[in-house]
Scaffold this active site. Sequence first.
Site, PDB file in Angstrom:
ATOM      1  N   ASP A 114       8.965  -1.135 -29.165  1.00 49.22           N
ATOM      2  CA  ASP A 114      10.021  -0.495 -28.387  1.00 49.22           C
ATOM      3  C   ASP A 114      10.927   0.169 -29.437  1.00 49.22           C
ATOM      4  OD1 ASP A 114      11.900  -0.115 -26.179  1.00 49.22           O
ATOM      5  OD2 ASP A 114      13.086  -1.661 -27.167  1.00 49.22           O
ATOM      6  N   ASP A 146      14.774   1.478 -28.997  1.00 52.98           N
ATOM      7  CA  ASP A 146      16.180   1.053 -28.985  1.00 52.98           C
ATOM      8  C   ASP A 146      16.267  -0.465 -28.988  1.00 52.98           C
ATOM      9  OD1 ASP A 146      17.283   3.708 -28.663  1.00 52.98           O
ATOM     10  OD2 ASP A 146      16.525   3.659 -26.622  1.00 52.98           O
TER      11      ASP A 146
HETATM   12  P1  B16 Z   1      17.427   8.076 -22.550  1.00 51.18           P
HETATM   13  P2  B16 Z   1      13.776   1.782 -25.138  1.00 51.18           P
HETATM   14  C1  B16 Z   1      15.559   2.806 -23.430  1.00 51.18           C
HETATM   15  O1  B16 Z   1      14.900   2.845 -24.657  1.00 51.18           O
HETATM   16  C2  B16 Z   1      16.902   2.120 -23.565  1.00 51.18           C
HETATM   17  O2  B16 Z   1      16.716   0.728 -23.786  1.00 51.18           O
HETATM   18  C3  B16 Z   1      17.702   2.292 -22.298  1.00 51.18           C
HETATM   19  O3  B16 Z   1      18.979   1.722 -22.468  1.00 51.18           O
HETATM   20  C4  B16 Z   1      17.828   3.777 -21.945  1.00 51.18           C
HETATM   21  O4  B16 Z   1      18.487   3.960 -20.714  1.00 51.18           O
HETATM   22  C5  B16 Z   1      16.426   4.378 -21.847  1.00 51.18           C
HETATM   23  O5  B16 Z   1      15.748   4.181 -23.081  1.00 51.18           O
HETATM   24  C6  B16 Z   1      16.445   5.851 -21.524  1.00 51.18           C
HETATM   25  O6  B16 Z   1      16.991   6.539 -22.604  1.00 51.18           O
HETATM   26  O7  B16 Z   1      18.609   8.179 -21.644  1.00 51.18           O
HETATM   27  O8  B16 Z   1      17.715   8.396 -23.995  1.00 51.18           O
HETATM   28  O9  B16 Z   1      16.239   8.847 -22.010  1.00 51.18           O
HETATM   29  O10 B16 Z   1      14.481   0.467 -25.190  1.00 51.18           O
HETATM   30  O11 B16 Z   1      12.659   1.861 -24.117  1.00 51.18           O
HETATM   31  O12 B16 Z   1      13.382   2.292 -26.492  1.00 51.18           O
HETATM   32 MG    MG Z   2      14.832  -1.572 -26.138  1.00 53.26          MG
END
Ligand code: B16
Ligand code: MG
Length: 227
Positions: free
Chosen positions: A13, A15
């Site tokens: 993953d 974030d």
């Molecule tokens: P965006 P991951 C996710 O990333 C985040 O955990 C989540 O908080 C966020 O809303 C989502 O990506 C969408 O991100 O708005 O930048 O498209 O944890 O899957 O790496």
């Molecule tokens: Mg994450």
Amino acid sequence: MNNPALPRAVIFDLDGVVVDTAHLHFIAWQRLAQRIGIDIDMAFNEQLKGISRRDSLAKILAYGGMDNAFTADEREVMAEQKNREYVGLLNGLTTADILPGIRELLRTLREQGVLTGLASVSQNAGHVLSVLGLQADFDYVADTRHIMFSKPDPEIFLAVCDALKVLPSCAVGIEDAQAGIDALCAGGIFAIGIGSTLRGAQYRLDDTAGLTWAAITQQWKRHQAGN
Ligand code: B16
Ligand code: MG
């Protein structure tokens, strides 16, 4: 088919696993929520980790009792505002934000010939990887345009396995979100959880510092042996 003695692929993953951006998503959502009179805290934010932008906004509005307060167009504008806020916060991102042990693990996986994948639902994933100079460290990065279902659906992890030509049972996935752990389990992928509150992972660590190839293979073997 029996599982191999060692994992053939490790799927990350982004974030909260590769880079310390989970709190930036939180700050951006908190500012947006405050503007419409909803108070969210870090405990609530756990529910947003790994969840797409649109679904995160829906959860925040439901939490504030505002499910029906905005039109679809207004929600689009709000999601866009949150993204602008988040992208602005990314301006401060440097390689110092790569989480402990991740660079070393990626290097070891290359040396060991283990495939690497990225399964982030973030539409900013490509930008973040390029700012951090990590693009070449991944054999495959999931393309969110082709992913229909958000975590906890296993689709994104299975798409990465498919692209790497590795069976789910031969892969390890690393996640900091409960939705991500649930997605890995649903997909039959060995789940490593980063965070003290996660449930259901085959192996759990409080942070990424202890996330070494030696630790992963030890847990993999223990799991294969049924311990
Ligand atoms: P965006 P991951 C996710 O990333 C985040 O955990 C989540 O908080 C966020 O809303 C989502 O990506 C969408 O991100 O708005 O930048 O498209 O944890 O899957 O790496
Ligand atoms: Mg994450």
